[in-house]
Enzyme design. Structure first.
Site, PDB file in Angstrom:
ATOM      1  N   SER A 287      39.776  67.485  -9.815  1.00  0.00           N
ATOM      2  CA  SER A 287      38.569  66.694 -10.044  1.00  0.00           C
ATOM      3  C   SER A 287      37.616  67.473 -10.939  1.00  0.00           C
ATOM      4  O   SER A 287      37.644  68.707 -10.964  1.00  0.00           O
ATOM      5  CB  SER A 287      37.870  66.400  -8.708  1.00  0.00           C
TER       6      SER A 287
ATOM      7  N   TYR B 219      33.964  68.925  -0.714  1.00  0.00           N
ATOM      8  CA  TYR B 219      34.911  68.300  -1.638  1.00  0.00           C
ATOM      9  C   TYR B 219      35.107  69.173  -2.875  1.00  0.00           C
ATOM     10  O   TYR B 219      36.238  69.408  -3.305  1.00  0.00           O
ATOM     11  CB  TYR B 219      34.401  66.911  -2.041  1.00  0.00           C
TER      12      TYR B 219
END
Length: 264
Positions: A144, A157
């Site tokens: 990501s 995250y």
């Protein structure tokens, strides 16, 4: 691209929805053979039938909850047993819960690390001897842009995706002599059901809706990179530019983009 992928068997985790589903379809449309892994076997079986009907290629469906380490190892071993050769692995499964560290439930922290990091590492480790034996393979890890630019409410995250990037970059160096390619996929927000779990309020998705990536376009980019020496896929391009500037001028970017960072 079709000649490169045709007939190749490629495992996709988290293949029952979102990016994983679109990647499976894109592989099939190019003559490849998707081996789909997810918790929902009913969704996978339906997808399998649709792929056969539309693309006229075989696909395979395997049920596994990747939060369960034993299930993960068993399903990888079963796939290796069922197929003469696996050519690729796309570690796509992942999840997020966006919240401030002070409010995070520890169970959510553990689940994010198990799914985003440990399952990815463990599945890769299980398949590596197979790829080495055949002197061929391609591992694509979906990370990501959060692994490059951390923002408020995404500390855990972002930490999982930092781990994925570190693992991917080291793995690439370890596997070159075995003709195993390794690619990371660093995405900004994608228009999938990912945000149903990450942000149940829906506020973040509303704030960034106009910036969200199309999952079909992402799938095309990922599949296009299969069996090439592509090191990273970074989308969108402007966000990747922002991540490079962030590493050079972190304080300035944090001040400049504070309102954007706080959209969660």
């Amino acid at each position: 691209m079709q000649n490169r992928i045709a007939g190749k068997k490629i495992i996709i985790t988290g293949a029952s929805s979102g990016i994983g589903e679109r990647i499976a379809w894109q592989i099939a449309e190019n003559g490849g053979i998707p081996i789909m892994v997810a918790r929902s076997i009913n969704k996978l079986k339906n997808q399998q039938m649709q792929i056969k009907k539309v693309c006229q290629v075989d696909s395979y469906a395997y049920q596994a909850d990747l939060l369960n380490q034993k299930e993960l190892v068993n399903v990888i071993n079963q796939i290796i047993s069922d197929h003469t050769q696996i050519h690729g692995l796309i570690n796509n499964a992942g999840a997020a819960v966006f919240d401030y560290v002070r409010n995070m439930l520890w169970s959510d922290v553990e689940q994010m690390f198990q799914l985003n990091v440990f399952a990815l590492m463990q599945g890769t480790k299980c398949l590596l001897p197979h790829f080495m034996q055949h002197n061929e393979g391609h591992i694509i890890n979906v990370a990501s842009q959060a692994g490059k630019i951390a923002t408020p409410k995404a500390a855990v995250y972002a930490a999982t995706k930092h781990a994925v990037l570190g693992f991917t970059n080291s793995l690439r160096l370890e596997t070159t002599e075995y003709n195993i390619r390794v690619t990371s996929v660093n995405l900004g927000p994608v228009n999938t059901n990912f945000f149903a779990g990450a942000d149940p309020t829906g506020d973040y998705q509303k704030n960034i809706e106009r910036y969200m990536l199309n999952p079909d376009k992402v799938a095309v980019k990922v599949v296009k990179a299969l069996f090439t020496d592509k090191r990273e896929i970074n989308l969108p391009g402007w966000m990747e530019l922002g991540s490079k500037l962030y590493h050079l001028f972190p304080r300035a970017l944090e001040r400049l983009l504070k309102k954007q960072f706080d959209k969660k």
